[in-house]
Design a protein around this motif. Structure first.
Motif, PDB file in Angstrom:
ATOM      1  N   LEU A 269       0.847  -1.238  -0.093  1.00 28.54           N
ATOM      2  CA  LEU A 269      -0.129   0.020  -0.087  1.00 28.54           C
ATOM      3  C   LEU A 269       0.941   1.223   0.142  1.00 28.54           C
ATOM      4  N   SER A 270       1.906   1.223   0.680  1.00 23.81           N
ATOM      5  CA  SER A 270       2.875   2.399   0.777  1.00 23.81           C
ATOM      6  C   SER A 270       3.508   2.577  -0.682  1.00 23.81           C
ATOM      7  N   GLY A 271       3.381   1.742  -1.423  1.00 25.20           N
ATOM      8  CA  GLY A 271       4.082   2.015  -2.921  1.00 25.20           C
ATOM      9  C   GLY A 271       3.034   2.584  -3.988  1.00 25.20           C
TER      10      GLY A 271
ATOM     11  N   ARG B  98       8.115   8.664  -4.217  1.00 21.64           N
ATOM     12  CA  ARG B  98       7.529  10.194  -3.730  1.00 21.64           C
ATOM     13  C   ARG B  98       6.200  10.718  -4.673  1.00 21.64           C
ATOM     14  N   ILE B  99       6.035  10.036  -5.726  1.00 20.53           N
ATOM     15  CA  ILE B  99       4.882  10.321  -6.411  1.00 20.53           C
ATOM     16  C   ILE B  99       3.629   9.685  -5.858  1.00 20.53           C
TER      17      ILE B  99
ATOM     18  N   PRO C  81       3.920   9.444   1.427  1.00 20.76           N
ATOM     19  CA  PRO C  81       4.950   9.155   0.274  1.00 20.76           C
ATOM     20  C   PRO C  81       6.298   9.209   0.725  1.00 20.76           C
ATOM     21  N   VAL C  82       7.499   8.338   0.363  1.00 22.28           N
ATOM     22  CA  VAL C  82       8.603   8.264   0.942  1.00 22.28           C
ATOM     23  C   VAL C  82       9.663   8.253  -0.492  1.00 22.28           C
ATOM     24  N   ALA C  83      10.813   8.631  -0.241  1.00 13.59           N
ATOM     25  CA  ALA C  83      11.744   8.648  -1.462  1.00 13.59           C
ATOM     26  C   ALA C  83      13.198   8.552  -0.602  1.00 13.59           C
TER      27      ALA C  83
ATOM     28  N   THR D   3       5.837  16.827   0.538  1.00 12.59           N
ATOM     29  CA  THR D   3       7.165  16.500   0.665  1.00 12.59           C
ATOM     30  C   THR D   3       7.222  14.997   1.260  1.00 12.59           C
ATOM     31  N   PRO D   4       7.937  14.282   0.513  1.00 10.98           N
ATOM     32  CA  PRO D   4       7.978  12.936   0.915  1.00 10.98           C
ATOM     33  C   PRO D   4       8.871  12.489   2.331  1.00 10.98           C
ATOM     34  N   ARG D   5       8.759  11.723   3.053  1.00  4.73           N
ATOM     35  CA  ARG D   5       9.839  11.436   4.114  1.00  4.73           C
ATOM     36  C   ARG D   5      10.850  10.616   3.482  1.00  4.73           C
ATOM     37  N   ALA D   6      12.034  10.920   4.258  1.00  7.66           N
ATOM     38  CA  ALA D   6      13.375  10.113   3.517  1.00  7.66           C
ATOM     39  C   ALA D   6      13.464   8.967   4.427  1.00  7.66           C
ATOM     40  N   LEU D   7      13.572   7.890   3.425  1.00 12.38           N
ATOM     41  CA  LEU D   7      13.594   6.481   4.018  1.00 12.38           C
ATOM     42  C   LEU D   7      14.815   6.200   4.641  1.00 12.38           C
TER      43      LEU D   7
END
Length: 356
Positions: A61-63, A104-105, A115-117, A138-142
């Motif tokens: 789901l997170s993807g 992030r998209i 979203p993560v990136a 703004t995505p969260r950095a993994l």
């Protein structure tokens, strides 16, 4: 033209021609990520291809980056794909599931996940959600551990694809999604092992492909790339150095295929990557400023580049019997962009064939 209708193999599947259907998001799955009967009919109509690659399928789901896209991370989703697989393989096509983590998209309203990136760099623009268009966030950095978990999500989705009957999976490393975000100097601003140098930026893609190949076999594993593609805020730096390093890191794996989505004006790099890749190459050629008819583009990809298969996107969308039309050098139907994403059978199942 004759080479286009020669037999070849895709992974373990012997095919009757060298024509591939490129992955295209159509957003016809259920909100729960289940494949549908409409999708079975859609892929079944196009089953005379040598290779069919699905729309992007989220491994978790997170993807998920878009509405009504399918998944391969629940038992129910796996079951929903089985009739689609059967329909797509009806005429001998190799059917590959494209595993796509959007990074992030996306938007929290789509699947309930932020979203993560690789780094916290917000893309410009908007994305369509269930409540309408929304600005990207703004995505969260993994973290390192989260990156490892996402790689394992790909492995689990690949195993689920095999359980559903797919002939293999294509890892989506193109078009500005997570794998290409790691490749990008503009999105990947990390200073740890997953960023910085060329070797650091290719590490994620290499680790995903190797993990999936270890799990289901390299003959069931493929990778799609789009070198020098600037889509969705991507800047790669030296694309030549980057992709030659990526292919060098994977060349010992006899993958089912490498799939290049060619960018306009990039033919020289395409040729160089072909020379560097010793295994099967699928080319989705760009038609550049002077558009070629599909049969001309196919001939050019096979003879000028040395591709093993030629992939078509919108041409296959609008021409479900594309191999027959390539054999007769047309005529070709034009796609209707207003029906590309979401909706019902209109612009999805109702394009005519030469037989009517």
């Amino acid at each position: 033209m004759s080479r286009l209708f020669e037999e070849t193999t895709v992974g373990a599947v012997k095919t009757a021609n060298r024509i591939a259907m490129a992955p295209m998001t159509r957003s016809r799955a259920t909100r729960e990520g289940h494949a549908t009967d409409l999708m079975a009919q859609y892929y079944g109509q196009r089953s005379t291809a040598a290779l069919i690659v699905t729309e992007g399928i989220q491994p978790s789901l997170s993807g998920q980056g878009y509405t009504n896209t399918p998944g391969l991370h629940t038992e129910e989703q796996v079951e929903s794909w089985k009739p689609v697989v059967k329909a797509a393989q009806a005429n001998g096509a190799a059917f590959f599931a494209q595993i796509m983590h959007s990074g992030r998209i996306g938007h929290p309203e789509i699947a309930g996940f932020h979203p993560v990136a690789p780094s916290a760099v917000r893309p410009e623009g908007q994305v369509f959600t269930y409540t309408g268009p929304q600005d990207y966030v703004t995505p969260r950095a993994l973290t390192h551990d989260e990156i490892v978990d996402i790689i394992q999500d790909h492995v689990a989705a690949a195993r689920n694809a095999v359980a559903a009957g797919f002939d293999g999976v294509e890892i989506h490393g193109a078009n500005g999604y997570l794998a290409q975000q790691f490749l990008s100097v503009s999105v990947n601003q990390r200073t740890d092992e997953w960023g910085g140098s060329v070797q650091g930026r290719i590490k994620y893609a290499v680790e995903v492909v190797r993990a999936v190949a270890d799990a289901i076999g390299p003959e069931r594993t493929a990778l799609r790339i789009s070198p020098a593609n600037l889509i969705q805020g991507i800047e790669e730096g030296d694309s030549r150095e980057l992709y030659l390093a990526l292919l060098e890191a994977l060349r010992d794996l006899p993958l089912a295929y490498l799939h290049i989505m060619e960018v306009a004006g990039n033919r020289e790099l395409t040729r160089e990557l072909r020379a560097a890749w010793p295994h099967t190459l699928v080319l989705n050629p760009h038609r550049d400023a002077n558009p070629l008819a599909p049969h001309e583009a196919a001939h050019d990809a096979l003879e000028d580049v040395g591709a093993d298969l030629v992939a078509f996107g919108s041409s296959y969308l609008a021409n479900p019997d594309l191999p027959a039309r390539l054999a007769t050098q047309g005529p070709y139907e034009n796609p209707d962009p207003s029906t590309f994403f979401g909706g019902d059978h209109t612009g999805y199942l109702d394009y005519p064939t030469l037989k009517g």
